[in-house]
Enzyme design. Structure first.
Site, PDB file in Angstrom:
ATOM      1  CB  SER A  65      -2.139  -0.768   2.510  1.00  0.00           C
ATOM      2  OG  SER A  65      -1.765   0.102   1.784  1.00  0.00           O
ATOM      3  CE  LYS A  68      -1.284  -1.055  -0.781  1.00  0.00           C
ATOM      4  NZ  LYS A  68      -0.032  -0.234  -0.651  1.00  0.00           N
ATOM      5  CE1 TYR A 193      -5.006   0.505  -4.284  1.00  0.00           C
ATOM      6  CE2 TYR A 193      -4.574   2.858  -4.006  1.00  0.00           C
ATOM      7  CZ  TYR A 193      -4.444   1.359  -3.559  1.00  0.00           C
ATOM      8  OH  TYR A 193      -3.263   1.138  -2.823  1.00  0.00           O
ATOM      9  CE1 TYR A 245       1.657   0.287   3.735  1.00  0.00           C
ATOM     10  CE2 TYR A 245       1.812   0.824   5.834  1.00  0.00           C
ATOM     11  CZ  TYR A 245       1.138   0.907   4.543  1.00  0.00           C
ATOM     12  OH  TYR A 245      -0.015   0.963   4.534  1.00  0.00           O
ATOM     13  CB  VAL A 263      -2.131   4.623   6.139  1.00  0.00           C
ATOM     14  CG1 VAL A 263      -1.072   4.356   5.663  1.00  0.00           C
ATOM     15  CG2 VAL A 263      -3.202   5.033   5.199  1.00  0.00           C
TER      16      VAL A 263
END
Length: 309
Positions: A65, A68, A193, A245, A263
């Site tokens: 992540s 992102k 992705y 998160y 993660v």
């Protein structure tokens, strides 16, 4: 005065490591489940090129992540803020990063922010290029420039493992396609992705990315803008409000720096105007953040007053 030596940093790593037993690795992605939960490493990269570190900072980790933030920077440069935020929102959420529930509750099924999976899929959909290979290469080129490491690529085994088990992300993507947020082939989007998430680097590379954000998009080696200052500002704001998160509020209070986790156990931090931080600790808490990595940042923030608030 901030931490001055690797020995001093190593003492904090030893202290933070005590909590790894309370977490677990992300075994729902089979390749990530192979990580050693007892590992913890950190690199801190300064604008003058100096670096202090502790642990095995050469071990490669996948961004997950953390990617992102960088894909958001790329599409903001490609498409502009008006276009991007027409398709994804700017608001934090208390829901888990992979939740579909909030999408169903909204009048317009637009993801709340780019840091949750639905928002990240929407952002990745906006990456320009003729095919997956070209779109991925554009993202890789930006990452290679930010790290000054042109050997960086993605881990094929991790990407395949994620692609094969991406059931929930497929559900999110199909939901978004139904509501016309996404309009490409879903398997193609998932291919891009999962490769994006599997981009691989070490803690020093991660810390240098954090430094570029910390310095408002400026390359520390030549003083040129890799990212426009406003793009760097937007990304750092999302890191503060949504980067950890649904633990982002607590993180802002206890630690108070822009940061983004993944993660795999990675955390990328950007202390504005000062330095970048790269952490790897694959034992995760219930929210999906590195449990020892957060403890280490707590110790650093408390001892050296890092909070921007």
């Amino acid at each position: 005065m901030f931490c001055q030596s690797s020995d001093e940093l190593n003492e904090l790593v030893i202290e933070a490591k005590k909590c790894v037993k309370h977490g677990k690795v992300a075994d729902y992605i089979p390749e990530l489940g192979k990580a050693n939960p007892n590992e913890l490493s950190i690199a801190i990269y300064y604008p003058n090129g100096n670096c202090i570190s502790a642990g095995d900072i050469e071990r490669k980790i996948t961004l997950q992540s953390i990617s992102k933030v960088i894909s958001l920077a790329l599409v903001l440069m490609d498409r502009g803020t008006d276009y991007v935020f027409k398709h994804v929102g700017m608001e934090p959420t208390g829901d888990p990063f992979n939740s579909i529930a909030r999408l169903e509750m909204m009048d317009v099924a637009k993801p709340l922010n780019p840091m949750i999976n639905a928002g990240a899929l929407s952002v990745t959909h906006m990456i320009q290029g003729e095919d997956v290979k070209e779109r991925l290469q554009r993202l890789l080129t930006l990452i290679q420039t930010m790290t000054n490491n042109f050997e960086i690529n993605y881990n094929e085994n991790v990407a395949q493992s994620e692609f094969d088990t991406a059931y929930l992300n497929r559900s999110l993507a199909y939901f978004l396609k139904q509501h016309r947020i996404i309009d490409e082939d879903i398997e193609q989007l998932l291919d891009l992705y999962t490769k994006q998430c599997a981009i691989e680097m070490n803690c020093l590379d991660l810390a240098r990315i954090g430094l570029v954000f910390a310095m408002d998009g400026i390359d520390p080696d030549n003083g040129k803008h890799i990212l426009p200052a406003d793009v760097a500002r937007i990304c750092k704001t999302f890191m503060v409000t949504c980067g950890m998160y649904n633990a982002s509020g607590e993180f802002a209070i206890k630690i108070g720096i822009p940061a983004k986790s993944g993660v795999s156990g990675g955390i990328m931090g950007a202390v504005p105007g000062k330095f970048g931080i790269g952490i790897f600790g694959p034992s995760l808490d219930q929210k999906g953040n590195s449990i020892a990595g957060i403890k280490l940042l707590e110790l650093l923030s408390k001892n050296y007053r890092l909070s921007m608030f």
